[in-house]
Design a protein around this motif. Structure first.
Motif, PDB file in Angstrom:
ATOM      1  N   SER A  14      12.685   1.382  -9.706  1.00 32.69           N
ATOM      2  CA  SER A  14      13.516   2.330  -8.969  1.00 32.69           C
ATOM      3  C   SER A  14      12.697   3.123  -7.942  1.00 32.69           C
ATOM      4  O   SER A  14      13.273   3.730  -7.043  1.00 32.69           O
ATOM      5  CB  SER A  14      14.217   3.272  -9.939  1.00 32.69           C
ATOM      6  N   THR A  15      11.364   3.138  -8.100  1.00 38.76           N
ATOM      7  CA  THR A  15      10.570   3.931  -7.159  1.00 38.76           C
ATOM      8  C   THR A  15      10.014   3.101  -5.993  1.00 38.76           C
ATOM      9  O   THR A  15       9.462   3.646  -5.053  1.00 38.76           O
ATOM     10  CB  THR A  15       9.361   4.578  -7.874  1.00 38.76           C
ATOM     11  N   ILE A  16      10.176   1.766  -6.074  1.00 40.07           N
ATOM     12  CA  ILE A  16       9.620   0.925  -5.004  1.00 40.07           C
ATOM     13  C   ILE A  16      10.550   0.936  -3.788  1.00 40.07           C
ATOM     14  O   ILE A  16      11.735   0.665  -3.933  1.00 40.07           O
ATOM     15  CB  ILE A  16       9.463  -0.544  -5.471  1.00 40.07           C
ATOM     16  N   PRO A  17      10.017   1.264  -2.624  1.00 38.58           N
ATOM     17  CA  PRO A  17      10.863   1.188  -1.425  1.00 38.58           C
ATOM     18  C   PRO A  17      11.311  -0.264  -1.200  1.00 38.58           C
ATOM     19  O   PRO A  17      10.508  -1.191  -1.396  1.00 38.58           O
ATOM     20  CB  PRO A  17       9.941   1.658  -0.299  1.00 38.58           C
ATOM     21  N   LYS A  18      12.603  -0.453  -0.849  1.00 37.01           N
ATOM     22  CA  LYS A  18      13.106  -1.819  -0.701  1.00 37.01           C
ATOM     23  C   LYS A  18      12.874  -2.324   0.716  1.00 37.01           C
ATOM     24  O   LYS A  18      13.508  -1.877   1.658  1.00 37.01           O
ATOM     25  CB  LYS A  18      14.602  -1.858  -1.014  1.00 37.01           C
ATOM     26  N   HIS A  19      11.915  -3.215   0.892  1.00 44.25           N
ATOM     27  CA  HIS A  19      11.734  -3.912   2.169  1.00 44.25           C
ATOM     28  C   HIS A  19      10.950  -5.193   1.901  1.00 44.25           C
ATOM     29  O   HIS A  19      10.502  -5.430   0.772  1.00 44.25           O
ATOM     30  CB  HIS A  19      11.044  -3.011   3.215  1.00 44.25           C
ATOM     31  N   LYS A  20      10.755  -5.999   2.929  1.00 45.46           N
ATOM     32  CA  LYS A  20      10.143  -7.323   2.767  1.00 45.46           C
ATOM     33  C   LYS A  20       8.795  -7.277   2.055  1.00 45.46           C
ATOM     34  O   LYS A  20       8.489  -8.097   1.205  1.00 45.46           O
ATOM     35  CB  LYS A  20       9.949  -7.975   4.158  1.00 45.46           C
ATOM     36  N   GLY A  21       8.008  -6.237   2.409  1.00 44.21           N
ATOM     37  CA  GLY A  21       6.652  -6.128   1.870  1.00 44.21           C
ATOM     38  C   GLY A  21       6.620  -5.946   0.360  1.00 44.21           C
ATOM     39  O   GLY A  21       5.580  -6.133  -0.263  1.00 44.21           O
ATOM     40  N   THR A  22       7.743  -5.537  -0.229  1.00 45.03           N
ATOM     41  CA  THR A  22       7.726  -5.284  -1.672  1.00 45.03           C
ATOM     42  C   THR A  22       8.523  -6.346  -2.454  1.00 45.03           C
ATOM     43  O   THR A  22       8.667  -6.233  -3.664  1.00 45.03           O
ATOM     44  CB  THR A  22       8.300  -3.885  -2.003  1.00 45.03           C
ATOM     45  N   ASP A  23       9.026  -7.359  -1.745  1.00 49.43           N
ATOM     46  CA  ASP A  23       9.845  -8.403  -2.394  1.00 49.43           C
ATOM     47  C   ASP A  23       9.137  -9.015  -3.603  1.00 49.43           C
ATOM     48  O   ASP A  23       9.707  -9.149  -4.678  1.00 49.43           O
ATOM     49  CB  ASP A  23      10.162  -9.533  -1.400  1.00 49.43           C
ATOM     50  N   LYS A  24       7.869  -9.365  -3.373  1.00 56.71           N
ATOM     51  CA  LYS A  24       7.124 -10.078  -4.415  1.00 56.71           C
ATOM     52  C   LYS A  24       6.945  -9.203  -5.651  1.00 56.71           C
ATOM     53  O   LYS A  24       7.139  -9.647  -6.785  1.00 56.71           O
ATOM     54  CB  LYS A  24       5.733 -10.482  -3.880  1.00 56.71           C
ATOM     55  N   LEU A  25       6.587  -7.969  -5.391  1.00 55.99           N
ATOM     56  CA  LEU A  25       6.351  -7.038  -6.489  1.00 55.99           C
ATOM     57  C   LEU A  25       7.633  -6.818  -7.294  1.00 55.99           C
ATOM     58  O   LEU A  25       7.639  -6.839  -8.526  1.00 55.99           O
ATOM     59  CB  LEU A  25       5.837  -5.706  -5.932  1.00 55.99           C
ATOM     60  N   ARG A  26       8.769  -6.675  -6.566  1.00 52.29           N
ATOM     61  CA  ARG A  26      10.026  -6.440  -7.273  1.00 52.29           C
ATOM     62  C   ARG A  26      10.422  -7.663  -8.109  1.00 52.29           C
ATOM     63  O   ARG A  26      10.881  -7.538  -9.231  1.00 52.29           O
ATOM     64  CB  ARG A  26      11.133  -6.029  -6.291  1.00 52.29           C
ATOM     65  N   THR A  33       0.808  -1.221   0.000  1.00 54.20           N
ATOM     66  CA  THR A  33       0.000   0.000   0.000  1.00 54.20           C
ATOM     67  C   THR A  33       0.840   1.270   0.000  1.00 54.20           C
ATOM     68  O   THR A  33       0.346   2.338  -0.299  1.00 54.20           O
ATOM     69  CB  THR A  33      -0.907   0.028   1.243  1.00 54.20           C
ATOM     70  N   ASN A  34       2.137   1.150   0.354  1.00 58.67           N
ATOM     71  CA  ASN A  34       2.907   2.388   0.531  1.00 58.67           C
ATOM     72  C   ASN A  34       3.747   2.755  -0.693  1.00 58.67           C
ATOM     73  O   ASN A  34       4.876   3.192  -0.574  1.00 58.67           O
ATOM     74  CB  ASN A  34       3.807   2.259   1.757  1.00 58.67           C
ATOM     75  N   LEU A  35       3.186   2.539  -1.860  1.00 60.39           N
ATOM     76  CA  LEU A  35       3.949   2.881  -3.067  1.00 60.39           C
ATOM     77  C   LEU A  35       3.818   4.372  -3.356  1.00 60.39           C
ATOM     78  O   LEU A  35       2.746   4.940  -3.223  1.00 60.39           O
ATOM     79  CB  LEU A  35       3.430   2.073  -4.261  1.00 60.39           C
ATOM     80  N   PRO A  36       4.915   5.005  -3.782  1.00 61.12           N
ATOM     81  CA  PRO A  36       4.863   6.455  -4.029  1.00 61.12           C
ATOM     82  C   PRO A  36       4.127   6.769  -5.342  1.00 61.12           C
ATOM     83  O   PRO A  36       4.014   5.895  -6.207  1.00 61.12           O
ATOM     84  CB  PRO A  36       6.340   6.835  -4.141  1.00 61.12           C
ATOM     85  N   PRO A  37       3.655   8.006  -5.493  1.00 59.09           N
ATOM     86  CA  PRO A  37       2.927   8.389  -6.710  1.00 59.09           C
ATOM     87  C   PRO A  37       3.746   8.164  -7.986  1.00 59.09           C
ATOM     88  O   PRO A  37       3.184   7.837  -9.028  1.00 59.09           O
ATOM     89  CB  PRO A  37       2.656   9.891  -6.537  1.00 59.09           C
ATOM     90  N   GLU A  38       5.097   8.312  -7.882  1.00 53.02           N
ATOM     91  CA  GLU A  38       5.928   8.126  -9.085  1.00 53.02           C
ATOM     92  C   GLU A  38       5.775   6.695  -9.629  1.00 53.02           C
ATOM     93  O   GLU A  38       5.912   6.443 -10.815  1.00 53.02           O
ATOM     94  CB  GLU A  38       7.429   8.364  -8.803  1.00 53.02           C
ATOM     95  N   TYR A  39       5.518   5.755  -8.695  1.00 55.61           N
ATOM     96  CA  TYR A  39       5.341   4.377  -9.126  1.00 55.61           C
ATOM     97  C   TYR A  39       4.134   4.275 -10.054  1.00 55.61           C
ATOM     98  O   TYR A  39       4.188   3.672 -11.116  1.00 55.61           O
ATOM     99  CB  TYR A  39       5.144   3.466  -7.902  1.00 55.61           C
TER     100      TYR A  39
END
Ligand SMILES: Nc1nc2c(ncn2[C@@H]2O[C@H](COP(=O)(O)OP(=O)(O)OP(=O)(O)O)[C@@H](O)[C@H]2O)c(=O)[nH]1
Ligand SMILES: [Mg+2]
Length: 328
Positions: free
Chosen positions: A34-46, A3-9
């Protein structure tokens, strides 16, 4: 979806959805990464994005090895819309593309100089519209592929030469389109049999209107042609009426520019979302992110037919240059 993706994404994701070429898709995906914050919650998306990028790279390689069979009439769409220039030989189609875009088609007083379509991007204020130069129309011989390209247009620009037989050129250009079941959208409802007809907006460019003397000829042309199609006189040689032409092209494309604004922040006025005239807040939400269509609660709008920051529902119709804050 985290849920915490920035608008640039979401901006990059929209670019991805609108991209037609593999190269543009890859660059949008890289931007998303490059706009996705790197943490566990975004692993799948990346991981998913990485997979998409490598798949596209593979497709690109495969395509390269077979691309020599691809037709030069296949041109990737780019920008806020595609306008295809058509007309008989020597009317100045290539000169117009050369004057309004960075493309460098060959220009010559010899007829039939252009033998393959050439795209270029034209700036209209804060958007880009794709212009496509084409080989001259011919009553005796015209390639079916040319008409496929014309069918892909959001706007057809029929170019005629005021210093030649412009009236006949217009009639014959419309006649050839008609033969290929392409009819100006402005005539919709006036055609007897609308089956299998492609209706596309048409703008007539009357070129070589170099000075006042030719303005008179233009007035005569306008009366003679009795057309309800929009006409714009220009001179490529003397750079006359280029702004008028750009405004008319924008108008005929029937698009609007909408700027999105994150709550509590300033709107991004550099890159508008492109919507169709008559589109609503709901269509904007879908462009920003497909999930937003379902999650959208209300919106605030600054612009036409509203007071500043007015709360509106999803069916509120938007206007060119409105600023919209979506609330989920
Ligand atoms: N006087 C005048 N000449 C122009 C103008 N625009 C183009 N020309 C000339 O018209 C001739 C044909 O121009 P092109 O741009 O090659 O025309 P085209 O429609 O692309 O021609 P084809 O590729 O053969 O179909 C060239 O000699 C141009 O310099 C204009 O506004 N005024
Ligand atoms: Mg040409």
């Amino acid at each position: 979806m985290p849920t915490n993706l920035p608008p640039e994404y979401f901006r990059a994701e929209q670019a991805f959805r609108e991209a037609e070429s593999s190269a543009a898709k890859i660059s949008a995906l890289e931007e998303m990464m490059s706009t996705i914050p790197k943490h566990k919650g975004t692993d799948k998306l990346r991981a998913e994005l990485r997979r998409k990028i490598s798949k596209l790279r593979e497709d690109q390689k495969k395509k390269k090895s077979s691309s020599k069979y691809e037709s030069e009439y296949h041109i990737e769409k780019e920008g806020a819309g595609r306008a295809v220039l058509i007309g008989f030989e020597n009317v100045g189609k290539s000169s117009i593309i050369a004057a309004l875009t960075h493309a460098t088609p060959k220009i010559s007083e010899a007829p039939f100089t252009t033998w393959q379509p050439i795209p270029g991007m034209m700036e209209i204020e804060d958007i880009h519209v794709q212009l496509v130069d084409t080989p001259a129309l011919s009553k005796e011989h015209s390639q079916p592929e040319l008409f496929d390209l014309i069918r892909s247009a959001d706007l057809i620009l029929i170019v005629v030469d005021i210093q030649a037989n412009s009236f006949q050129q217009l009639e014959d250009s419309l006649g050839l389109l008609n033969q290929h079941k392409i009819i100006p959208k402005q005539w919709k409802g006036k055609v007897n049999d609308e089956r299998r007809i492609e209706f596309i907006p048409v703008l007539v460019i009357v070129n070589k209107d170099d000075d006042e003397m030719f303005d008179e000829d233009f007035e005569v042309f306008k009366e003679l042609s009795e057309t309800e199609l929009p006409l714009v006189p220009i001179s490529t040689a003397n750079k006359r009426n280029f702004n008028k032409l750009k405004n008319k092209i924008f108008e005929c494309l029937e698009i609007i520019r909408i700027y999105s604004k994150p709550p509590g922040k300033d709107p991004d006025l550099t890159k508008p979302f492109i919507l169709k005239k008559g589109d609503t807040v709901e269509e904007l939400a879908g462009k920003v992110h497909h999930d937003f269509i379902y999650n959208l609660k209300t919106a605030r709008v600054w612009g036409k037919n509203v007071f500043d920051g007015q709360m509106v529902g999803r069916d509120h119709v938007l206007y060119d240059r409105d600023i919209v804050e979506l609330h989920l």
